[in-house]
Design a protein around this motif. Structure first.
Motif, PDB file in Angstrom:
ATOM      1  N   ARG A 186      -2.415  16.431 -19.144  1.00 44.23           N
ATOM      2  CA  ARG A 186      -3.353  17.116 -20.014  1.00 44.23           C
ATOM      3  C   ARG A 186      -4.142  18.101 -19.173  1.00 44.23           C
ATOM      4  N   ASP A 187      -4.345  19.289 -19.707  1.00 44.02           N
ATOM      5  CA  ASP A 187      -5.113  20.323 -19.013  1.00 44.02           C
ATOM      6  C   ASP A 187      -4.435  20.762 -17.726  1.00 44.02           C
ATOM      7  N   MET A 188      -3.171  21.151 -17.826  1.00 44.31           N
ATOM      8  CA  MET A 188      -2.459  21.681 -16.658  1.00 44.31           C
ATOM      9  C   MET A 188      -2.962  23.081 -16.335  1.00 44.31           C
ATOM     10  N   HIS A 189      -3.246  23.321 -15.064  1.00 38.55           N
ATOM     11  CA  HIS A 189      -3.652  24.660 -14.638  1.00 38.55           C
ATOM     12  C   HIS A 189      -3.559  24.729 -13.118  1.00 38.55           C
ATOM     13  N   PRO A 190      -3.377  25.927 -12.561  1.00 35.70           N
ATOM     14  CA  PRO A 190      -3.349  26.081 -11.103  1.00 35.70           C
ATOM     15  C   PRO A 190      -4.627  25.539 -10.469  1.00 35.70           C
ATOM     16  N   GLY A 191      -4.447  24.929  -9.313  1.00 38.94           N
ATOM     17  CA  GLY A 191      -5.575  24.351  -8.605  1.00 38.94           C
ATOM     18  C   GLY A 191      -5.642  22.842  -8.692  1.00 38.94           C
ATOM     19  N   PHE A 202      -2.504  12.986 -10.754  1.00 38.32           N
ATOM     20  CA  PHE A 202      -3.388  14.120 -10.545  1.00 38.32           C
ATOM     21  C   PHE A 202      -4.753  13.586 -10.134  1.00 38.32           C
ATOM     22  N   LEU A 203      -5.334  14.199  -9.122  1.00 33.34           N
ATOM     23  CA  LEU A 203      -6.636  13.753  -8.660  1.00 33.34           C
ATOM     24  C   LEU A 203      -7.715  14.181  -9.632  1.00 33.34           C
ATOM     25  N   SER A 261      -3.955  14.902 -25.764  1.00 37.49           N
ATOM     26  CA  SER A 261      -3.216  16.160 -25.905  1.00 37.49           C
ATOM     27  C   SER A 261      -2.366  16.401 -24.671  1.00 37.49           C
ATOM     28  N   ALA A 262      -1.631  15.384 -24.254  1.00 40.46           N
ATOM     29  CA  ALA A 262      -0.795  15.500 -23.063  1.00 40.46           C
ATOM     30  C   ALA A 262       0.514  16.185 -23.407  1.00 40.46           C
ATOM     31  N   SER A 273      -4.570   9.749 -16.941  1.00 37.65           N
ATOM     32  CA  SER A 273      -3.472   9.466 -16.022  1.00 37.65           C
ATOM     33  C   SER A 273      -2.174   9.557 -16.789  1.00 37.65           C
ATOM     34  N   PRO A 274      -1.019   9.680 -16.125  1.00 41.68           N
ATOM     35  CA  PRO A 274       0.255   9.714 -16.828  1.00 41.68           C
ATOM     36  C   PRO A 274       0.451   8.526 -17.748  1.00 41.68           C
ATOM     37  N   ALA A 275       0.117   7.314 -17.261  1.00 39.59           N
ATOM     38  CA  ALA A 275       0.314   6.130 -18.097  1.00 39.59           C
ATOM     39  C   ALA A 275      -0.605   6.164 -19.317  1.00 39.59           C
ATOM     40  N   ALA A 276      -1.871   6.570 -19.069  1.00 40.35           N
ATOM     41  CA  ALA A 276      -2.805   6.623 -20.184  1.00 40.35           C
ATOM     42  C   ALA A 276      -2.391   7.670 -21.204  1.00 40.35           C
TER      43      ALA A 276
END
Length: 412
Positions: A351-356, A301-302, A327-328, A316-319
């Protein structure tokens, strides 16, 4: 490009979006030239990425063209005919006539006895002697058996219209077996030696398609890749044939230069599984789609940076996996096609998934933009942008509607 630059592109051109970078191509060619024989020239199979032509032309010697459409692309991009190798298992008369009209094509490959006769007839009609490479099969539909090549070499001796320059051999794709490469090169060597002994034919050049592998899922291992390329170079150097050598490469040249951006448009939980829907999908990432349900792709994710270049609060996914306090949550990333096959990634920690939010898929520089099921659902084709060696962005293709292609011309 860093995340902030990619986010700027996503805002300016929209998502989905392909970015192809010249600096990555330049670095890749430099590595190949360090590892492969000095006598080897590079030929880009443009089917891998026709959009990269403007930024890769300074680094390759030839372009391999396999269809009338690819020939049109080269013409539109101002490619000189002497830079083109006209290849392909299906060459029809119109395609060859078009090539002849452009001027002196560098080489024509011969895939069959029928192709040889077609080329000879049109050469005679045009009054032009054509330089050809006879394609030796490696056990697929490409090329011809050694017996057919022997027959053509005998038939073409002192031919007024066909100049047999040498052999072409296409190994395959995603080739990780150097032993197989060694066997194929030995086969070509043996045939060239036999043709010289029995027919007096001296092979003046050899073109080889090594099918360089690209690992789409594991983390890059530069040392292992260099070692593989150096071993390939050693095997090419060990050939009995020491004349001019051309390496026809597609994926192995362009996969590294591409980034694909796609944005989350919806997020939901179905039966305790988190799903994020993005505006792209497997129709844009053919070499990833499907397999991503089982493997973790090079995706992130950018996250934009602050004014000091420091990453804004993100994970990041790894982190996310390593950070016990993060809170991933695990998310499945799905594309915009109405098919259950449109899964890009499973179990991605976010973490913090949302549209956009925008995802960047790396190593998307080969085939992805042309080989997907792009007409399914009649969604738009993504824009394509090129970053030249200065970082300047050029629009190679705007967002393009596909519904006109799927609309019936006549309605009863």
């Amino acid at each position: 490009m860093n995340d902030t630059q990619l986010m700027t592109l996503a805002r300016e051109y929209g998502t989905p979006l392909y970015l192809f970078e010249q600096t990555a191509l330049s670095d890749r060619v430099a590595l190949l030239r360090e590892c492969l024989p000095a006598r080897a020239e590079l030929c880009l199979a443009i089917k891998a990425n026709p959009f990269a032509l403007p930024i890769i032309r300074p680094y390759v010697h030839r372009l391999e063209v396999c269809s009338p459409g690819e020939l049109n692309i080269c013409e539109a991009c101002g490619t000189a005919p002497e830079e083109i190798v006209l290849s392909g298992v299906y060459k029809d008369e119109a395609m060859v006539r078009h090539a002849l009209s452009l001027g002196d094509i560098h080489r024509y490959t011969v895939e069959s006895l029928a192709q040889f006769e077609l080329l000879r007839r049109l050469a005679q009609e045009s009054g032009r002697r054509l330089p050809v490479l006879l394609r030796l099969t490696c056990g697929s539909q490409f090329g011809m058996d050694a017996d057919d090549i022997r027959a053509l070499v005998a038939a073409a001796r002192d031919d007024a219209w066909i100049d047999v320059r040498g052999l072409q051999q296409f190994s395959g794709t995603q080739k990780t077996s150097l032993r197989r490469v060694e066997r194929e090169l030995a086969c070509a060597d043996a045939l060239m030696a036999e043709l010289e002994e029995t027919c007096g034919f001296v092979c003046r050049e050899f073109e080889y398609g090594p099918g360089l592998p690209v690992d789409y899922f594991d983390a890059p291992d530069p040392a292992a890749e260099r070692a593989f390329l150096e071993q390939l170079g050693d095997k090419l150097d060990a050939m009995a044939f020491q004349g001019p050598l051309t390496l026809e490469i597609g994926r192995g040249l362009t996969a590294c230069c591409g980034t694909y951006l796609t944005a989350v448009v919806d997020a939901k939980t179905n039966q305790k599984v988190n799903y994020a829907i993005v505006d792209g999908g497997i129709h844009h990432l053919t070499y990833y789609g499907g397999a991503m349900a089982m493997k973790q792709p090079p995706v992130r994710f950018l996250e934009e940076t602050d004014g000091n270049g420091k990453q804004c609060e993100a994970v990041s996914p790894a982190a996310a996996i390593d950070d016990a306090e993060a809170s991933a949550e695990s998310w499945t990333i799905c594309g915009s096609l109405c098919t259950t096959n449109d899964i890009l990634v499973k179990s991605l920690p976010v973490r913090d998934m949302h549209p956009g939010r925008v995802l960047a898929f790396e190593r998307a520089g080969a085939y992805c933009m042309t080989e997907g099921v792009s007409l399914l659902l009649s969604r738009e084709l993504p824009a394509v942008v090129l970053a030249d060696e200065t970082g300047t962005i050029h629009l190679a293709r705007p967002r393009t509607r596909t519904d006109p292609l799927n609309t019936p011309a006549v309605v009863p």
